[in-house]
Scaffold this active site. Structure first.
Site, PDB file in Angstrom:
ATOM      1  N   TYR A 106       0.832  -1.203   0.000  1.00  0.00           N
ATOM      2  CA  TYR A 106       0.000   0.000   0.000  1.00  0.00           C
ATOM      3  C   TYR A 106       0.867   1.253   0.000  1.00  0.00           C
ATOM      4  O   TYR A 106       0.555   2.241  -0.665  1.00  0.00           O
ATOM      5  CB  TYR A 106      -0.946   0.006   1.215  1.00  0.00           C
ATOM      6  N   ASN A 129     -12.802   0.453  -5.327  1.00  0.00           N
ATOM      7  CA  ASN A 129     -12.727  -0.029  -6.697  1.00  0.00           C
ATOM      8  C   ASN A 129     -13.876  -0.997  -6.972  1.00  0.00           C
ATOM      9  O   ASN A 129     -13.956  -2.053  -6.361  1.00  0.00           O
ATOM     10  CB  ASN A 129     -11.373  -0.719  -6.923  1.00  0.00           C
ATOM     11  N   CYS A 137      -6.842  -4.485  -7.850  1.00  0.00           N
ATOM     12  CA  CYS A 137      -6.514  -4.083  -6.484  1.00  0.00           C
ATOM     13  C   CYS A 137      -5.988  -5.258  -5.651  1.00  0.00           C
ATOM     14  O   CYS A 137      -5.367  -5.041  -4.610  1.00  0.00           O
ATOM     15  CB  CYS A 137      -7.713  -3.427  -5.808  1.00  0.00           C
ATOM     16  N   HIS A 138      -6.183  -6.470  -6.141  1.00  0.00           N
ATOM     17  CA  HIS A 138      -5.645  -7.634  -5.416  1.00  0.00           C
ATOM     18  C   HIS A 138      -4.115  -7.649  -5.442  1.00  0.00           C
ATOM     19  O   HIS A 138      -3.500  -8.381  -4.669  1.00  0.00           O
ATOM     20  CB  HIS A 138      -6.204  -8.942  -6.006  1.00  0.00           C
ATOM     21  N   GLU A 164      -1.169 -15.609 -10.472  1.00  0.00           N
ATOM     22  CA  GLU A 164      -0.328 -14.678 -11.245  1.00  0.00           C
ATOM     23  C   GLU A 164       1.154 -14.996 -11.084  1.00  0.00           C
ATOM     24  O   GLU A 164       1.926 -14.875 -12.047  1.00  0.00           O
ATOM     25  CB  GLU A 164      -0.631 -13.240 -10.822  1.00  0.00           C
TER      26      GLU A 164
END
Length: 168
Positions: A106, A129, A137-138, A164
């Site tokens: 963050y 979001n 945002c993950h 990912e």
């Protein structure tokens, strides 16, 4: 009176629904089959009065399916329409540039959004979001790697980050 189309597709982590405007831009999306809940996440200026279910949203549904199968870049060019103040709009654009498999904290997100002292504002951008997945945002974590929050649940966030990392 505006109408948004929506479609739900099964993914390895549950149903995923996207709502799109007449121009084909995603207004809201997430791992739920509840389109009305997603409609409520949309800023009042953009919120459609009605929802219309479709079997598929064409290229958007394809992008969701391809992403979950491992083609991480499939979501990168899907158009998104959100409304808010200048900082949130900019922060959401910045989120779209955070590479899959390379999450940021963050604090780092605040810095690359141009407000290094605004960690809470950066976290607020993630929380507000409405277009999850397409505005990823993950990909934002707490310092030390803790997951932090996620509207769709921490198990979904963990799956996305692991997915990912494996596919990147």
């Amino acid at each position: 009176m505006s109408t948004a189309d929506f479609s739900t597709v099964e993914t390895p982590i549950g149903p995923f629904t996207a709502l799109v405007n007449a121009e084909g831009a995603v207004l809201a999306a997430g791992w739920t089959a509840d389109a009305e809940n997603l409609r409520q996440l949309i800023h009042p200026r953009l919120r459609p009065a009605e929802l219309r279910e479709r079997e598929s949203l064409g290229s958007i549904t394809t992008a969701v399916t391809d992403y979950h199968r491992g083609e991480l870049s499939a979501i990168d060019t899907v158009p998104v329409s959100q409304h808010s103040g200048e900082f949130l709009l900019h922060a959401w654009e910045v989120l779209r540039k955070v590479p899959a498999g390379d999450p940021v904290t963050y604090t780092e997100f605040a810095a690359i959004s141009g407000r290094p002292d605004a960690t809470r504002a950066a976290a607020n951008a993630c929380a507000r979001n409405a277009a999850a997945l397409f505005v990823p945002c993950h990909r934002v974590l707490r310092i030390g790697g803790a997951l932090g929050g996620f509207r769709w649940g921490l198990p979904v966030k963990r799956w996305l980050l692991d997915h990912e990392e494996r596919a990147a």
